[in-house]
Scaffold this active site. Structure first.
Site, PDB file in Angstrom:
ATOM      1  N   THR A   1       6.787 -12.061  -0.614  1.00 33.32           N
ATOM      2  CA  THR A   1       5.533 -12.213   0.111  1.00 33.32           C
ATOM      3  C   THR A   1       5.524 -13.533   0.867  1.00 33.32           C
ATOM      4  OG1 THR A   1       3.128 -12.272  -0.003  1.00 33.32           O
ATOM      5  CG2 THR A   1       4.326 -13.174  -1.902  1.00 33.32           C
TER       6      THR A   1
ATOM      7  N   VAL B   1       0.836  -1.213   0.000  1.00 25.79           N
ATOM      8  CA  VAL B   1       0.000   0.000   0.000  1.00 25.79           C
ATOM      9  C   VAL B   1       0.870   1.262   0.000  1.00 25.79           C
ATOM     10  CG1 VAL B   1      -1.864  -1.197   1.209  1.00 25.79           C
ATOM     11  CG2 VAL B   1      -0.137   0.030   2.549  1.00 25.79           C
TER      12      VAL B   1
ATOM     13  N   HIS C   1      -4.558  -4.337  -2.225  1.00 23.04           N
ATOM     14  CA  HIS C   1      -4.924  -3.953  -0.852  1.00 23.04           C
ATOM     15  C   HIS C   1      -5.032  -2.457  -0.680  1.00 23.04           C
ATOM     16  CE1 HIS C   1      -3.098  -8.071   0.478  1.00 23.04           C
ATOM     17  NE2 HIS C   1      -4.331  -8.195   0.027  1.00 23.04           N
TER      18      HIS C   1
HETATM   19  C1  BV8 Z   1     -11.047 -11.329   2.695  1.00 21.94           C
HETATM   20  C2  BV8 Z   1      -3.557  -3.682   3.729  1.00 21.94           C
HETATM   21  C3  BV8 Z   1     -13.276 -11.935   2.243  1.00 21.94           C
HETATM   22  C4  BV8 Z   1      -3.737  -3.117   5.084  1.00 21.94           C
HETATM   23  C5  BV8 Z   1      -3.459  -6.100   4.059  1.00 21.94           C
HETATM   24  C6  BV8 Z   1     -10.839 -14.864   9.592  1.00 21.94           C
HETATM   25  C7  BV8 Z   1     -11.669 -13.748   9.535  1.00 21.94           C
HETATM   26  C8  BV8 Z   1     -11.663 -12.895   8.428  1.00 21.94           C
HETATM   27  C9  BV8 Z   1     -10.823 -13.169   7.358  1.00 21.94           C
HETATM   28  C10 BV8 Z   1     -10.015 -14.267   7.441  1.00 21.94           C
HETATM   29  C11 BV8 Z   1     -10.004 -15.121   8.516  1.00 21.94           C
HETATM   30  N1  BV8 Z   1      -9.087 -16.095   8.276  1.00 21.94           N
HETATM   31  C12 BV8 Z   1      -8.511 -15.888   7.086  1.00 21.94           C
HETATM   32  C13 BV8 Z   1      -9.080 -14.802   6.561  1.00 21.94           C
HETATM   33  C14 BV8 Z   1      -8.765 -14.231   5.321  1.00 21.94           C
HETATM   34  C15 BV8 Z   1      -7.765 -13.108   5.600  1.00 21.94           C
HETATM   35  C16 BV8 Z   1      -6.387 -13.727   5.676  1.00 21.94           C
HETATM   36  O1  BV8 Z   1      -5.871 -14.173   4.674  1.00 21.94           O
HETATM   37  N2  BV8 Z   1      -5.799 -13.767   6.889  1.00 21.94           N
HETATM   38  C17 BV8 Z   1      -4.473 -14.364   7.026  1.00 21.94           C
HETATM   39  C18 BV8 Z   1      -3.699 -13.624   8.122  1.00 21.94           C
HETATM   40  C19 BV8 Z   1      -4.661 -15.836   7.357  1.00 21.94           C
HETATM   41  N3  BV8 Z   1      -7.882 -12.243   4.453  1.00 21.94           N
HETATM   42  C20 BV8 Z   1      -8.712 -11.209   4.492  1.00 21.94           C
HETATM   43  O2  BV8 Z   1      -9.329 -10.841   5.481  1.00 21.94           O
HETATM   44  C21 BV8 Z   1      -8.847 -10.490   3.164  1.00 21.94           C
HETATM   45  N4  BV8 Z   1     -10.233 -10.292   2.868  1.00 21.94           N
HETATM   46  O3  BV8 Z   1     -10.710 -12.483   2.837  1.00 21.94           O
HETATM   47  O4  BV8 Z   1     -12.326 -10.935   2.351  1.00 21.94           O
HETATM   48  C22 BV8 Z   1     -13.840 -12.050   3.623  1.00 21.94           C
HETATM   49  C23 BV8 Z   1     -14.719 -11.073   4.027  1.00 21.94           C
HETATM   50  C24 BV8 Z   1     -15.278 -11.191   5.307  1.00 21.94           C
HETATM   51  C25 BV8 Z   1     -14.934 -12.255   6.174  1.00 21.94           C
HETATM   52  C26 BV8 Z   1     -14.009 -13.224   5.726  1.00 21.94           C
HETATM   53  C27 BV8 Z   1     -13.459 -13.109   4.466  1.00 21.94           C
HETATM   54  C28 BV8 Z   1      -8.193  -9.130   3.234  1.00 21.94           C
HETATM   55  C29 BV8 Z   1      -6.695  -9.283   3.353  1.00 21.94           C
HETATM   56  C30 BV8 Z   1      -6.026  -7.929   3.146  1.00 21.94           C
HETATM   57  C31 BV8 Z   1      -5.519  -7.402   4.470  1.00 21.94           C
HETATM   58  N5  BV8 Z   1      -4.754  -6.164   4.241  1.00 21.94           N
HETATM   59  N6  BV8 Z   1      -2.821  -4.953   3.806  1.00 21.94           N
HETATM   60  C32 BV8 Z   1      -2.449  -2.570   5.629  1.00 21.94           C
HETATM   61  O5  BV8 Z   1      -1.398  -2.673   4.960  1.00 21.94           O
HETATM   62  O6  BV8 Z   1      -2.501  -2.028   6.731  1.00 21.94           O
HETATM   63  S1  BV8 Z   1      -2.568  -7.551   4.072  1.00 21.94           S
HETATM   64  C33 BV8 Z   1      -1.000  -7.239   4.688  1.00 21.94           C
HETATM   65  O7  BV8 Z   1      -0.471  -8.490   5.003  1.00 21.94           O
HETATM   66  C34 BV8 Z   1      -0.032  -6.619   3.681  1.00 21.94           C
HETATM   67  O8  BV8 Z   1      -0.676  -6.203   2.502  1.00 21.94           O
HETATM   68  C35 BV8 Z   1       0.971  -7.734   3.372  1.00 21.94           C
HETATM   69  O9  BV8 Z   1       1.175  -7.910   2.013  1.00 21.94           O
HETATM   70  C36 BV8 Z   1       0.290  -8.933   3.889  1.00 21.94           C
HETATM   71  C37 BV8 Z   1       1.165  -9.987   4.450  1.00 21.94           C
HETATM   72  O10 BV8 Z   1       1.985  -9.340   5.534  1.00 21.94           O
HETATM   73  P1  BV8 Z   1       3.641  -9.495   5.556  1.00 21.94           P
HETATM   74  O11 BV8 Z   1       3.914 -10.902   5.915  1.00 21.94           O
HETATM   75  O12 BV8 Z   1       4.467  -8.435   6.165  1.00 21.94           O
HETATM   76  O13 BV8 Z   1       3.977  -9.182   4.196  1.00 21.94           O
HETATM   77  P2  BV8 Z   1       4.238 -10.267   3.251  1.00 21.94           P
HETATM   78  O14 BV8 Z   1       3.155 -11.288   3.243  1.00 21.94           O
HETATM   79  O15 BV8 Z   1       4.430  -9.563   2.033  1.00 21.94           O
HETATM   80  O16 BV8 Z   1       5.580 -11.011   3.922  1.00 21.94           O
HETATM   81  C38 BV8 Z   1       6.846 -10.377   3.946  1.00 21.94           C
HETATM   82  C39 BV8 Z   1       7.739 -11.357   3.215  1.00 21.94           C
HETATM   83  O17 BV8 Z   1       8.861 -10.664   2.748  1.00 21.94           O
HETATM   84  C40 BV8 Z   1       8.227 -12.483   4.114  1.00 21.94           C
HETATM   85  O18 BV8 Z   1       8.047 -13.736   3.479  1.00 21.94           O
HETATM   86  C41 BV8 Z   1       9.738 -12.181   4.256  1.00 21.94           C
HETATM   87  O19 BV8 Z   1      10.515 -13.370   4.274  1.00 21.94           O
HETATM   88  C42 BV8 Z   1      10.007 -11.453   2.967  1.00 21.94           C
HETATM   89  N7  BV8 Z   1      11.144 -10.528   2.974  1.00 21.94           N
HETATM   90  C43 BV8 Z   1      11.692  -9.863   4.012  1.00 21.94           C
HETATM   91  N8  BV8 Z   1      12.730  -9.104   3.555  1.00 21.94           N
HETATM   92  C44 BV8 Z   1      12.816  -9.297   2.210  1.00 21.94           C
HETATM   93  C45 BV8 Z   1      11.804 -10.203   1.844  1.00 21.94           C
HETATM   94  N9  BV8 Z   1      11.623 -10.605   0.583  1.00 21.94           N
HETATM   95  C46 BV8 Z   1      12.467 -10.110  -0.354  1.00 21.94           C
HETATM   96  N10 BV8 Z   1      13.459  -9.238  -0.082  1.00 21.94           N
HETATM   97  C47 BV8 Z   1      13.665  -8.810   1.184  1.00 21.94           C
HETATM   98  N11 BV8 Z   1      14.659  -7.936   1.456  1.00 21.94           N
END
Ligand code: BV8
Ligand code: ZN
Length: 243
Positions: free
Chosen positions: A188, A104, A120
């Site tokens: 990611t 974002v 997102h």
């Molecule tokens: C949805 C914006 C339908 C906000 C973000 C229970 C209740 C409700 C929902 C759920 C539930 N259980 C599961 C869900 C679904 C949920 C979900 O997936 N939860 C996960 C935690 C299990 N998803 C949702 O809720 C989505 N909506 O499903 O709607 C719905 C509707 C109602 C009810 C149910 C379902 C919405 C998801 C969007 C959330 N918003 N961001 C903000 O930024 O504040 S997501 C947020 O997390 C970020 O966008 C980020 O991309 C993402 C993951 O976080 P991180 O881990 O930090 O980031 P990333 O994944 O990118 O990981 C970092 C990686 O980089 C690591 O692997 C690391 O090793 C690596 N790294 C580190 N350094 C480097 C590197 N890589 C390369 N180079 C480097 N130097």
């Protein structure tokens, strides 16, 4: 320089439609903490999923607003890194590239990427928490939460946990993922759905899927190639092979 395997060099030379999918790891080398290690200092006592949710904002709007104001300042102070710049250069060089990001922070745009699909949302934009009306850009130096003309509070125009992703953006990302011959998943954790489904969708539709991440993730076992390294280093090395 990270060694790039020959089959990836060949795929990049022959690619018809490249899809690049990025997460918070792509912005790590710009000094923006990833989602899971963002909780330092005064934010250490909160979980991101708690703050990045409608329930969190409803319960304590000022704390959530302050958290995003703090993160937005970090985004504004950050510069695009070699990964963002290499991605923008590939967009210029290759016949067709679709960039899909979970981030974002707006750094892809600042690096020169023309139209990232922001699954997102974007921290620099606002919308009304009550009527969802577009609230324009985040105004500089506001401490109190701006109000919409409906009387509702403004909130960051990002997708919170439990909220649906913007349909048109997710639709375009899914469409691109079903019609690509080379899919790069960069920085990611492949944990957050429905975004994390995209590389698996691409794989099911015949794409060569490459993961670029220092750590293994749930995608690693399904990817055709895993390059364990930092996005900035690997993407600079990959670009250097594409003469
Ligand atoms: C949805 C914006 C339908 C906000 C973000 C229970 C209740 C409700 C929902 C759920 C539930 N259980 C599961 C869900 C679904 C949920 C979900 O997936 N939860 C996960 C935690 C299990 N998803 C949702 O809720 C989505 N909506 O499903 O709607 C719905 C509707 C109602 C009810 C149910 C379902 C919405 C998801 C969007 C959330 N918003 N961001 C903000 O930024 O504040 S997501 C947020 O997390 C970020 O966008 C980020 O991309 C993402 C993951 O976080 P991180 O881990 O930090 O980031 P990333 O994944 O990118 O990981 C970092 C990686 O980089 C690591 O692997 C690391 O090793 C690596 N790294 C580190 N350094 C480097 C590197 N890589 C390369 N180079 C480097 N130097
Ligand atoms: Zn409103």
């Amino acid at each position: 320089m990270t060694p790039i395997p020959d089959d990836l060099i060949r795929h990049l030379q022959q690619v018809r439609h490249l899809v690049i999918f990025t997460g918070a790891g792509v912005s790590a080398e710009s000094g923006i903490p990833t989602f899971r290690d963002a909780q330092t200092g005064l934010w250490a006592k909160y979980r991101p999923e708690q703050l990045a949710s409608p329930e969190g904002f409803h319960a304590d709007p000022q704390t959530v607003w302050d958290w995003y104001a703090w993160r937005r300042e970090k985004c504004l102070a950050a510069e695009p890194n070699a990964a963002h710049l290499a991605i923008a250069e590939l967009e210029r060089r290759l016949p067709r590239v679709t960039l899909i990001t979970q981030n974002v922070d707006g750094l892809h745009q600042r690096a020169g990427s023309s139209a990232p699909l922001e699954l997102h949302g974007n921290i620099h934009h606002l919308k009304c928490f009550a009527c969802r009306r577009d609230g324009g850009d985040w105004p500089d130096d506001v401490r109190t939460i701006p109000r919409c003309r409906c009387g509702g509070r403004m909130r960051p125009a990002v997708v919170w946990f439990g909220e649906s992703l913007p349909e048109t953006v997710l639709g375009a990302a899914a469409e691109a993922s079903q019609h690509t011959d080379l899919f790069l998943s960069i920085g990611t954790s492949s944990l957050v759905y429905p975004a994390a489904e995209l590389p698996f969708l691409a794989k099911r539709h015949g794409a060569f899927v490459v993961e670029i991440n220092p750590q293994p993730t749930p995608l690693s076992a399904r990817a055709d190639l895993c390059l364990q390294g930092a996005a900035g280093e690997v993407m600079a090395a990959l670009l250097a092979t594409n003469t």
